[in-house]
Design a protein around this motif. Structure first.
Motif, PDB file in Angstrom:
ATOM      1  N   ASP A  97      -3.377  -0.168  -5.831  1.00 14.99           N
ATOM      2  CA  ASP A  97      -2.891   1.045  -6.485  1.00 14.99           C
ATOM      3  C   ASP A  97      -3.908   1.685  -7.422  1.00 14.99           C
ATOM      4  O   ASP A  97      -3.538   2.461  -8.299  1.00 14.99           O
ATOM      5  CB  ASP A  97      -1.593   0.734  -7.271  1.00 14.99           C
ATOM      6  CG  ASP A  97      -0.671   1.955  -7.315  1.00 14.99           C
ATOM      7  OD1 ASP A  97      -0.627   2.697  -6.319  1.00 14.99           O
ATOM      8  OD2 ASP A  97      -0.014   2.168  -8.354  1.00 14.99           O
ATOM      9  N   MET A 113       0.850  -1.196   0.000  1.00 15.30           N
ATOM     10  CA  MET A 113       0.000   0.000   0.000  1.00 15.30           C
ATOM     11  C   MET A 113       0.882   1.240   0.000  1.00 15.30           C
ATOM     12  O   MET A 113       1.848   1.308   0.740  1.00 15.30           O
ATOM     13  CB  MET A 113      -0.887  -0.028   1.242  1.00 15.30           C
ATOM     14  CG  MET A 113      -1.936   1.000   1.270  1.00 15.30           C
ATOM     15  SD  MET A 113      -3.479   0.362   1.957  1.00 15.30           S
ATOM     16  CE  MET A 113      -2.979  -0.177   3.579  1.00 15.30           C
ATOM     17  N   ARG A 114       0.549   2.157  -0.854  1.00 15.87           N
ATOM     18  CA  ARG A 114       1.366   3.367  -0.975  1.00 15.87           C
ATOM     19  C   ARG A 114       1.372   4.129   0.362  1.00 15.87           C
ATOM     20  O   ARG A 114       0.504   3.984   1.212  1.00 15.87           O
ATOM     21  CB  ARG A 114       0.833   4.258  -2.086  1.00 15.87           C
ATOM     22  CG  ARG A 114      -0.547   4.809  -1.790  1.00 15.87           C
ATOM     23  CD  ARG A 114      -1.136   5.575  -2.950  1.00 15.87           C
ATOM     24  NE  ARG A 114      -0.525   6.881  -3.119  1.00 15.87           N
ATOM     25  CZ  ARG A 114       0.273   7.203  -4.132  1.00 15.87           C
ATOM     26  NH1 ARG A 114       0.579   6.327  -5.040  1.00 15.87           N
ATOM     27  NH2 ARG A 114       0.780   8.406  -4.239  1.00 15.87           N
ATOM     28  N   ASN A 115       2.339   4.948   0.494  1.00 16.02           N
ATOM     29  CA  ASN A 115       2.449   5.741   1.720  1.00 16.02           C
ATOM     30  C   ASN A 115       1.536   6.964   1.622  1.00 16.02           C
ATOM     31  O   ASN A 115       1.442   7.595   0.575  1.00 16.02           O
ATOM     32  CB  ASN A 115       3.882   6.207   1.912  1.00 16.02           C
ATOM     33  CG  ASN A 115       4.817   5.028   2.067  1.00 16.02           C
ATOM     34  OD1 ASN A 115       4.362   3.914   2.289  1.00 16.02           O
ATOM     35  ND2 ASN A 115       6.096   5.263   1.935  1.00 16.02           N
ATOM     36  N   ASN A 144       5.772  -1.806   2.433  1.00 13.96           N
ATOM     37  CA  ASN A 144       6.730  -1.074   1.604  1.00 13.96           C
ATOM     38  C   ASN A 144       7.087  -1.856   0.344  1.00 13.96           C
ATOM     39  O   ASN A 144       7.279  -1.275  -0.726  1.00 13.96           O
ATOM     40  CB  ASN A 144       7.993  -0.762   2.411  1.00 13.96           C
ATOM     41  CG  ASN A 144       7.782   0.422   3.357  1.00 13.96           C
ATOM     42  OD1 ASN A 144       6.859   1.217   3.161  1.00 13.96           O
ATOM     43  ND2 ASN A 144       8.619   0.524   4.380  1.00 13.96           N
ATOM     44  N   TRP A 192      -0.296   3.717   6.954  1.00 12.56           N
ATOM     45  CA  TRP A 192      -0.825   2.745   5.988  1.00 12.56           C
ATOM     46  C   TRP A 192      -0.768   1.310   6.510  1.00 12.56           C
ATOM     47  O   TRP A 192      -1.123   0.374   5.807  1.00 12.56           O
ATOM     48  CB  TRP A 192      -0.040   2.845   4.674  1.00 12.56           C
ATOM     49  CG  TRP A 192       1.444   2.795   4.871  1.00 12.56           C
ATOM     50  CD1 TRP A 192       2.224   1.687   4.942  1.00 12.56           C
ATOM     51  CD2 TRP A 192       2.314   3.910   5.053  1.00 12.56           C
ATOM     52  NE1 TRP A 192       3.534   2.035   5.161  1.00 12.56           N
ATOM     53  CE2 TRP A 192       3.623   3.401   5.227  1.00 12.56           C
ATOM     54  CE3 TRP A 192       2.131   5.310   5.083  1.00 12.56           C
ATOM     55  CZ2 TRP A 192       4.737   4.216   5.440  1.00 12.56           C
ATOM     56  CZ3 TRP A 192       3.234   6.113   5.286  1.00 12.56           C
ATOM     57  CH2 TRP A 192       4.523   5.573   5.469  1.00 12.56           C
ATOM     58  N   LYS A 234       7.857   0.175 -13.210  1.00  7.81           N
ATOM     59  CA  LYS A 234       7.153   0.314 -14.488  1.00  7.81           C
ATOM     60  C   LYS A 234       7.834  -0.565 -15.530  1.00  7.81           C
ATOM     61  O   LYS A 234       9.038  -0.468 -15.739  1.00  7.81           O
ATOM     62  CB  LYS A 234       7.155   1.775 -14.970  1.00  7.81           C
ATOM     63  CG  LYS A 234       6.394   2.722 -14.044  1.00  7.81           C
ATOM     64  CD  LYS A 234       4.899   2.374 -13.948  1.00  7.81           C
ATOM     65  CE  LYS A 234       4.242   3.079 -12.755  1.00  7.81           C
ATOM     66  NZ  LYS A 234       3.114   2.325 -12.181  1.00  7.81           N
ATOM     67  N   TYR A 244       4.365  -1.753  -6.989  1.00  8.47           N
ATOM     68  CA  TYR A 244       3.442  -1.044  -7.879  1.00  8.47           C
ATOM     69  C   TYR A 244       4.106   0.157  -8.549  1.00  8.47           C
ATOM     70  O   TYR A 244       3.578   0.701  -9.515  1.00  8.47           O
ATOM     71  CB  TYR A 244       2.176  -0.626  -7.120  1.00  8.47           C
ATOM     72  CG  TYR A 244       1.143  -1.739  -7.063  1.00  8.47           C
ATOM     73  CD1 TYR A 244       0.387  -2.052  -8.191  1.00  8.47           C
ATOM     74  CD2 TYR A 244       0.936  -2.482  -5.908  1.00  8.47           C
ATOM     75  CE1 TYR A 244      -0.557  -3.073  -8.164  1.00  8.47           C
ATOM     76  CE2 TYR A 244       0.002  -3.504  -5.866  1.00  8.47           C
ATOM     77  CZ  TYR A 244      -0.747  -3.796  -7.002  1.00  8.47           C
ATOM     78  OH  TYR A 244      -1.679  -4.806  -6.979  1.00  8.47           O
ATOM     79  N   ARG A 297       5.174  -3.973  -1.230  1.00  5.92           N
ATOM     80  CA  ARG A 297       4.051  -3.904  -2.164  1.00  5.92           C
ATOM     81  C   ARG A 297       3.963  -2.534  -2.828  1.00  5.92           C
ATOM     82  O   ARG A 297       3.759  -2.435  -4.045  1.00  5.92           O
ATOM     83  CB  ARG A 297       2.737  -4.224  -1.449  1.00  5.92           C
ATOM     84  CG  ARG A 297       1.540  -4.098  -2.371  1.00  5.92           C
ATOM     85  CD  ARG A 297       0.251  -4.646  -1.763  1.00  5.92           C
ATOM     86  NE  ARG A 297      -0.046  -4.030  -0.494  1.00  5.92           N
ATOM     87  CZ  ARG A 297      -0.988  -4.456   0.346  1.00  5.92           C
ATOM     88  NH1 ARG A 297      -1.706  -5.514   0.029  1.00  5.92           N
ATOM     89  NH2 ARG A 297      -1.192  -3.850   1.481  1.00  5.92           N
ATOM     90  N   ALA A 298       4.119  -1.480  -2.035  1.00  5.92           N
ATOM     91  CA  ALA A 298       4.028  -0.136  -2.603  1.00  5.92           C
ATOM     92  C   ALA A 298       5.086   0.048  -3.683  1.00  5.92           C
ATOM     93  O   ALA A 298       4.809   0.578  -4.762  1.00  5.92           O
ATOM     94  CB  ALA A 298       4.195   0.905  -1.501  1.00  5.92           C
ATOM     95  N   LYS A 337      -4.614  -0.710  -1.914  1.00  4.21           N
ATOM     96  CA  LYS A 337      -3.659  -1.827  -1.940  1.00  4.21           C
ATOM     97  C   LYS A 337      -3.288  -2.233  -3.352  1.00  4.21           C
ATOM     98  O   LYS A 337      -2.182  -2.699  -3.593  1.00  4.21           O
ATOM     99  CB  LYS A 337      -4.253  -3.036  -1.202  1.00  4.21           C
ATOM    100  CG  LYS A 337      -4.260  -2.884   0.302  1.00  4.21           C
ATOM    101  CD  LYS A 337      -4.899  -4.089   0.966  1.00  4.21           C
ATOM    102  CE  LYS A 337      -4.982  -3.869   2.476  1.00  4.21           C
ATOM    103  NZ  LYS A 337      -5.435  -5.067   3.180  1.00  4.21           N
TER     104      LYS A 337
END
Lengths: 329, 740, 166
Positions: free
Chosen positions: A40, A1-3, B121, C32, B130, B127, B123-124, A38
């Motif tokens: 994105d 999950m992004r911050n 972190n 998060w 690229k 994503y 997982r983020a 989650k």
């Protein structure tokens, strides 16, 4: 999950102030937001927690309406005595949605703001005008059986609105109370969710930074009975293939007033007004119900895999009207 | 004496000995291990179905918080492939290594791996990676597309069978049907996502892996990293089931272990639910043509079953749908054949009752169709073609009680009250349909080692590398030890699921019970022999006696002259900690019998045409799997298989977009499996419990798969009885049943 | 809740206090971090399982202030001051909780992976004054807890046999 940054608001105004534009999201139950963050699909830089806002009451107004705080959980709303007694369609719709544990988290305001289940929206790469305006709609010509609509679609988007609660609210009639930087305003429930048209990325009538604070249900129709019927593949824990929320008042065997709203078949919680009109003054018979059901789907557009939703939606209408008008022991 | 004890404990309805650990949340699954300094890995998965990677842009991802390293085809250690041999116990289904090159063969293939300090972190950052691809314009996403433009199917010679003159016999048959059935891709979807927790110490690998086969996993990892097997240990004491998807090592485990070695820290990798549909196997879609010829008395005269399934572009997996067809019914003229054709999917793998589940959907639906054509009761038609001989092997079945299964199931269900006319049975808004089908599964037994200790403190200890995947193996191993020693279950400690234990079988194919228990029994007897040898030695309780004169019952050694000493005292007297036994037992005896299990499902469905609602309301299943070891866990296996069979019949299909080749319902909300509310009002499992001692000393043939077989056909046949619609393509969806 | 000096990408962790299985716990979490990841990764309470991470299976269900929720879809920071009960907090004094005993007796599981979630929902269902006590009502109320092993018959039996004991 992004911050993302997190801020907990202790008043509606503080929440609205903390919410700073497109890159912000309010979080209530979190069941839609976290799901999509989650993977994105939603990318908030700031999340404003509205759980501390005093929006947990369900209040009977003097004019007979029912004012529901945006933070009231789906569970609490479903079992609220007034809702059970006077808005059966809403109680039943809520209880047909999601699961016990999700309903405990999900809120009234959040449910109104649910996002679509279209796989092409969720996969992050397929053409999706909702996610990436101008990219196209992969659902058209793709897999569009379960969570795609036959009513209110456009060439830009055919995803259904997934909520059951909203279908009941569309049938009952309601106002959505919102607060934004410019103060409070109210939006008619039927105007809240937008048809996809040429801008499916615009899903609702909220302005940036506006927060839903309440949903006020219209007073129940005198002498009416209501019910919600949800049809799906498995017996529970699935979004509707077709659902019908109906409210009917009869005089003898004649229909005095009727409301019909549909789920699983429309790009928004779908109110079938013409079908309602066709019922009023008619006898409460299967023949009348079938006629109304036919009218409800006049102009429906079937896609590759979801043509069955037209007869299925009609069956939902007929059966729910039958239940709502059946003689009671 | 042993017989008496055995009679008490073997077949008993005993709670699981590992139950309290599971119920307290203390059972440790692969992703429950949090090792010191552990990092977390998250995959980047291909978003094209076929093509090549042009460029991977890590600039943003590398700046993300907590990122330690990002692996991909230009940044990954050189590893070796496994020979992938079942005989060598190093089989995998996907032979290609992760990050071997820049090619993409299926959507959801690992194209990069982010290692970071926390799961979130990793997982983020994943994503934020690229990837640019050159995608093939026309990926092959479905079996139909493969048949249209996927080239020549490949015939799977080894699994075919032919006898008599099937084609000419069919042509000259009085009554014929020629029907084609289609089954979709299904995904195992065990509750536990595939997970690997890898750590290295002094060049040795320890891997906590959600695995149905730690020995195979150990051997594969040793091959891949070029190590001696002794330098790899794979642990899987608890696994959140697998249904076949965790039989063999998949790319994620190799990726996790390699990443751990590279970053010099333990690494945990959990395959996200979305990618459990793509990169950890699936049951492939099949198209099966069945032709049946029968005479007017309902006797089969010809049967052909020709099947094709998709496989991946890099490996061949055959879904052997004809595996039951070749021996279930008496028929002199018969052929089964299998072929495969490539598609842009990950490599398929065995899913619970591989071959048999889709195969019996086709065969047992076709049998129903023929019965209808003959105007025969479907049950009578099957009985008319009963055989006690496996004609494909020209051997008798070791033990067959299919007729009893038919009769007991029918009686419990009330089959005799069936009105054969379609749509004739009604209840309010609902039309009731009754259908039945036979079940069938091969009984298999592998080599196995085991160790048992009788310990001075009054407990016993048994170990084997085989796994308990939820079937109850811990408990039945303890029952086996108890049956011979009389030691109560609560004093028997069982350790499973670790490649450092004596070699045990993969938990699959319903062979774990028949394979493991004889080895455990042999090791127990060997431990008793060791105890006797101590007892007759100097200072022993029976010093000077002959070992052959001693017997062991109920925890005591006796000499036949009235002297009896508890084994704890025998050991205590000599200051010995324990008496150990080890054993190696072989696979199934060859050449005399065909070993198979049988059964029958009887299913009631209710169809409400007014709202197009279909549900399974009642199931009776009679199952002939030899001796039942634990009634509780056995019935549970069949009940669970019935649930999975309902899923197969009504809900499950993994779908791919025909244009992009991308998966469209790869999540647990849109890939529908049965929920509590889909459970029929009543499910009755009848366990026939006839020991098959020709197979092994316990007489047990195993029970994991058989309940799934035939279930979808029984549902489809019931649906036909209710609606008149013959659905030949799974899953049976309401739109197929709505009137035109 | 108070901000601390730890930073990730310029965003600080927050200190929150939980009443976790009867014990007061002060923990630092990033905004998060989900409640599930806090329990499993940071506190090593791994009895609560991750089955999908998207609210689609129920394996991560825990009680928050007496209500069952999916812990994967909740941010840990949102639970400052909350009372959380996980499967590890079910039993008291080493004795199995009645629902655990019933699951053992009825063999209401196979692999055990969904079991914690099933039991957390079950205890909530049994204590709810709104959810009916019929088999159908229990099945419907438990439908958010998927058991891929299909032990539904025995889970229902375990829930019903626990009625009145919790």
């Amino acid at each position: 999950m992004r911050n993302f940054e997190y801020q907990k608001a202790d008043s509606v105004n503080a929440a609205v102030t903390a919410h700073a534009g497109q890159a912000s999201s309010f979080v209530a139950g979190g069941t839609t937001l976290l799901d999509l963050v989650k993977i994105d699909i939603m990318q908030p830089e700031r999340v404003v927690d509205v759980n501390g806002l005093p929006l947990y009451d369900v209040e009977a107004l003097d004019d007979g309406r029912l004012k529901i705080g945006a933070m009231v959980s789906n569970t609490d709303l479903a079992y609220h005595p007034t809702v059970v007694e006077k808005y059966a369609v809403l109680s039943e719709a809520l209880l047909s949605g999601a699961s016990t544990s999700l309903r405990n988290k999900a809120t009234t305001g959040g449910n109104v703001m649910q996002r679509v289940r279209c796989p092409y929206f969720r996969d992050g790469v397929s053409a999706c005008n909702k996610r990436e305006p101008g990219s196209g709609c992969a659902a058209i010509g793709g897999h569009n059986r379960s969570v795609h609509a036959v009513l209110g679609t456009s060439e830009q988007c055919i995803a259904t609105h997934p909520s059951d609660m909203c279908v009941a609210m569309a049938a009952i009639g309601a106002k959505v109370l919102v607060t934004g930087p410019n103060g409070e305003r109210e939006i008619d429930f039927l105007d809240f969710h937008l048809l996809p048209g040429d801008s499916p990325e615009k899903e609702h009538a909220l302005d940036v930074d506006e927060l839903i604070t309440h949903v006020v249900l219209d007073a129940p129709i005198e002498g009416s009975r209501s019910t919600y019927l949800k049809l799906r593949d498995r017996a529970s824990y699935q979004f509707a293939l077709a659902s019908s929320g109906v409210i009917v008042a009869t005089e003898g065997n004649t229909i005095r007033d009727a409301r019909i709203a549909l789920g699983g078949v429309g790009t928004k919680p779908w109110r079938a007004r013409e079908a309602e009109q066709a019922l009023i003054g008619e006898p409460a018979t299967e023949q009348s119900f079938k006629k109304a059901a036919e009218i409800a789907f006049k102009g429906a557009t079937p896609y590759e895999h979801n043509a069955f939703k037209i007869p299925l939606g009609q069956q939902a209408i007929v059966r729910s009207l039958t239940h709502a008008t059946a003689a009671r022991a | 004496m042993t017989d008496k004890i055995q009679a008490k404990i073997i077949g008993a309805s005993k709670p699981r000995i590992d139950g309290p650990q599971k119920l307290r949340g203390e059972a440790m699954y692969a992703a429950d291990h949090h090792l010191p300094n552990m990092a977390y890995a998250y995959g980047v998965f291909s978003t094209v179905a076929s093509g090549t990677i042009d460029h991977i842009d890590l600039s943003k991802a590398k700046q993300m918080p907590g990122v330690i390293d990002i692996f991909h085809h230009d940044h990954f250690p050189d590893l070796y492939r496994t020979p992938s041999s079942f005989a060598q116990e190093n089989k995998v289904d996907e032979t290609r290594l992760p990050f071997e090159d820049g090619k993409v063969y299926y959507p959801g293939q690992f194209v990069a791996l982010v290692v970071a300090d926390t799961f979130a972190n990793a997982r983020a950052a994943a994503y934020a990676v690229k990837v640019d691809y050159s995608a093939d314009a026309e990926p092959i996403a479905t079996l139909s597309q493969a048949l249209e433009r996927g080239g020549e199917p490949k015939t799977a010679k080894s699994s075919g069978h032919s006898r008599g003159n099937p084609d000419s016999a069919y042509e000259s048959s009085t009554n014929r049907i020629d029907v084609t059935y289609v089954t979709p891709m299904e995904t195992h979807n065990p509750m536990e996502m595939h997970a690997s927790t890898a750590s290295w110490e002094n060049g040795d690998l320890v891997l906590y892996e959600a695995s149905q086969g730690v020995i195979f996993a150990r051997n594969v990892m040793a091959k891949v990293f070029g190590l001696a097997p002794e330098r790899v240990e794979v642990r899987s004491p608890f696994i959140g089931s697998g249904f076949g998807s965790k039989l063999w090592i998949w790319p994620h485990a190799i990726a996790a272990a390699a990443a751990s070695r590279e970053v010099g820290r333990p690494v945990q990798l959990v395959v996200p639910r979305q990618q459990m549909f793509t990169t950890t196997g699936h049951r492939p879609p099949t198209q099966q043509q069945i032709r049946i010829g029968a005479d007017d008395n309902g006797k089969l005269t010809a049967l052909t079953h020709d099947s094709i399934n998709t496989t991946s572009m890099v490996d061949t997996y055959v879904e052997s749908t004809g595996s039951c067809t070749k021996s279930l019914y008496d028929c002199e003229n018969l052929r089964v054949s299998h072929a495969t054709i490539g598609a842009n999917h990950g490599t398929p793998t065995s899913m619970r009752a591989p071959g048999a589940a889709p195969g019996l959907f086709a065969l047992e639906s076709a049998m129903d169709e023929m019965a209808e054509k003959l105007n025969m009761d479907p049950l009578e038609f099957r009985k008319a073609n009963y055989t006690e001989r496996d004609q494909s092997m020209d051997l008798p079945f070791s033990s067959i009680h299919l007729m009893e299964a038919f009769d007991k199931g029918a009686e419990k269900f009330g089959w005799a009250k069936r009105d054969h006319a379609v749509g004739s049975m009604r209840d309010g808004d609902e039309i009731i349909g009754w259908g039945m089908a036979a079940c069938n599964w091969e009984a298999l037994k592998m080599n196995c080692d085991a160790r048992v200790s009788l310990r001075a403190d009054g407990t016993a200890y048994a170990s084997c590398a085989t796994q308990d995947i939820g079937t109850g193996t811990y408990t039945i191993v303890a029952q086996a030890v108890s049956s011979i020693t009389g030691i109560p279950l609560d004093k028997i400690e069982v350790e499973l699921g670790d490649s450092s234990y004596p070699s045990g079988p993969v938990s699959g194919g319903s062979w774990a019970t028949a394979t493991t228990l004889p080895a455990i029994a042999e090791a127990t007897r060997s431990a008793i022999e060791a105890l006797k040898s101590y007892a007759i030695g100097d200072g022993g309780a029976f010093a000077g006696a002959k070992a052959d004169d001693l017997s062991f019952d109920d925890g005591k050694l006796s000499d036949g002259d009235g002297k009896s000493v508890a084994y704890t005292d025998v050991l205590g007297q000599l200051k010995l900690a324990n008496a150990d036994g080890e054993a190696h037992t072989p696979g199934a005896p060859q050449g005399e019998y065909s070993f198979r299990s049988f059964g029958a499902h009887f299913v009631e469905v209710r169809w409400d045409p007014g709202i197009s609602r279909l549900r399974v309301s009642r199931v009776v299943s009679a199952i002939d799997v030899g001796q039942i070891i634990n009634e509780k866990t056995s019935a549970n296996q069949v009940e669970g298989a019935i649930a999975m069979g309902i899923g197969m019949a009504l809900f499950e299909a993994t779908e791919y977009d025909e244009r992009s080749g991308l998966p469209v319902n790869n999540n647990y909300a849109e890939y529908l499996v049965p929920v509590h509310a889909d459970q029929p009002d009543s499910v009755d499992v009848i366990l026939l419990d006839h020991p098959d001692y020709a197979f092994n000393e316990f007489g047990a043939r195993g029970i994991g798969e058989i309940g799934v077989t035939g279930m979808a056909a029984a549902v489809a046949n019931a649906v036909h009885h209710a609606t008149g619609k013959r659905i030949r393509e799974l899953p049976i969806r309401l739109e197929q049943l709505m009137s035109a | 809740m108070s901000e601390t000096s730890t930073a990730a990408g310029g965003i600080s962790a927050c200190s929150i206090t939980l009443q976790l299985n009867g014990q007061r716990r002060e923990v630092e979490v990033y905004p998060w971090t989900t409640l599930l990841d806090l329990l499993r990764e940071q506190l090593h309470l791994t009895g609560t399982k991750k089955g999908c991470d998207h609210g689609q299976c129920g394996a991560c269900n825990v009680h928050v202030n007496g209500t069952v929720i999916n812990s994967c879809l909740s941010l840990a920071v949102m639970h400052d001051g909350d009372e959380i009960t996980t499967v590890e907090g079910l039993s008291e004094n080493g004795e199995l909780h009645p629902i655990q005993q019933a699951f053992l007796d009825e063999d209401a599981y196979q692999c055990g992976y969904c079991t914690a979630g099933q039991m957390m929902t079950a205890t909530y269902v049994l204590n709810s004054s709104h959810i009916g006590d019929s088999d159908d009502a229990v099945r419907e109320a438990m439908s958010g807890n998927i058991c891929r092993c299909g032990a539904y018959k025995n889970i229902l039996a375990a829930v019903q046999s626990t009625r009145g004991k919790v």
